[in-house]
Scaffold this motif. Structure first.
Motif, PDB file in Angstrom:
ATOM      1  N   SER A  20      -6.138  -0.670   3.543  1.00 49.37           N
ATOM      2  CA  SER A  20      -4.767  -1.065   3.892  1.00 49.37           C
ATOM      3  C   SER A  20      -4.226  -2.134   2.941  1.00 49.37           C
ATOM      4  N   ALA A  21      -5.101  -2.748   2.156  1.00 51.20           N
ATOM      5  CA  ALA A  21      -4.680  -3.754   1.176  1.00 51.20           C
ATOM      6  C   ALA A  21      -4.334  -3.146  -0.178  1.00 51.20           C
ATOM      7  N   LEU A  54      -4.201   3.873   3.884  1.00 49.86           N
ATOM      8  CA  LEU A  54      -3.021   3.345   3.188  1.00 49.86           C
ATOM      9  C   LEU A  54      -1.875   3.156   4.162  1.00 49.86           C
ATOM     10  N   THR A  55      -1.033   2.201   3.866  1.00 49.71           N
ATOM     11  CA  THR A  55       0.200   2.072   4.646  1.00 49.71           C
ATOM     12  C   THR A  55       1.094   3.262   4.310  1.00 49.71           C
ATOM     13  N   ALA A  56       2.024   3.551   5.176  1.00 50.48           N
ATOM     14  CA  ALA A  56       2.926   4.688   4.955  1.00 50.48           C
ATOM     15  C   ALA A  56       3.679   4.539   3.638  1.00 50.48           C
ATOM     16  N   HIS A  57       4.137   3.334   3.344  1.00 49.89           N
ATOM     17  CA  HIS A  57       4.893   3.093   2.122  1.00 49.89           C
ATOM     18  C   HIS A  57       4.031   3.361   0.876  1.00 49.89           C
ATOM     19  N   VAL A  58       2.809   2.862   0.871  1.00 40.83           N
ATOM     20  CA  VAL A  58       1.937   3.035  -0.297  1.00 40.83           C
ATOM     21  C   VAL A  58       1.511   4.504  -0.426  1.00 40.83           C
ATOM     22  N   LEU A  59       1.245   5.171   0.689  1.00 42.04           N
ATOM     23  CA  LEU A  59       0.903   6.588   0.640  1.00 42.04           C
ATOM     24  C   LEU A  59       2.070   7.401   0.093  1.00 42.04           C
ATOM     25  N   TYR A  60       3.275   7.074   0.515  1.00 36.59           N
ATOM     26  CA  TYR A  60       4.459   7.759  -0.012  1.00 36.59           C
ATOM     27  C   TYR A  60       4.571   7.538  -1.524  1.00 36.59           C
TER      28      TYR A  60
END
Length: 68
Positions: A20-21, A54-60
């Motif tokens: 998540s980081a 991953l956060t949604a933003h980073v995965l996107y």
């Protein structure tokens, strides 16, 4: 009777090594992008970004860059 052979479907699944980081400037993020580029060069049919933490933003962001 002639049969046309189709190439096999090849499938890459990423290894879920991110956390998540992880950010778009993280080494692991860049490694995944390099892996996707290598898969494309090797004519891999499908890629699954299996990065559950991953956060949604980073995965996107990862998916968008990988698709580009």
């Amino acid at each position: 009777m002639s049969r046309e052979l189709k190439p096999p479907i090849t499938y890459l699944v990423t290894s879920n090594e991110t956390t998540s980081a992880t950010t778009p400037i993280s080494e692991e993020f860049q490694r995944i992008l390099a892996l996707v580029a290598a898969a494309r060069a090797a004519r891999i049919s499908l890629v699954q970004l299996r990065e559950k933490r991953l956060t949604a933003h980073v995965l996107y962001e990862l998916a968008a860059r990988a698709a580009a």
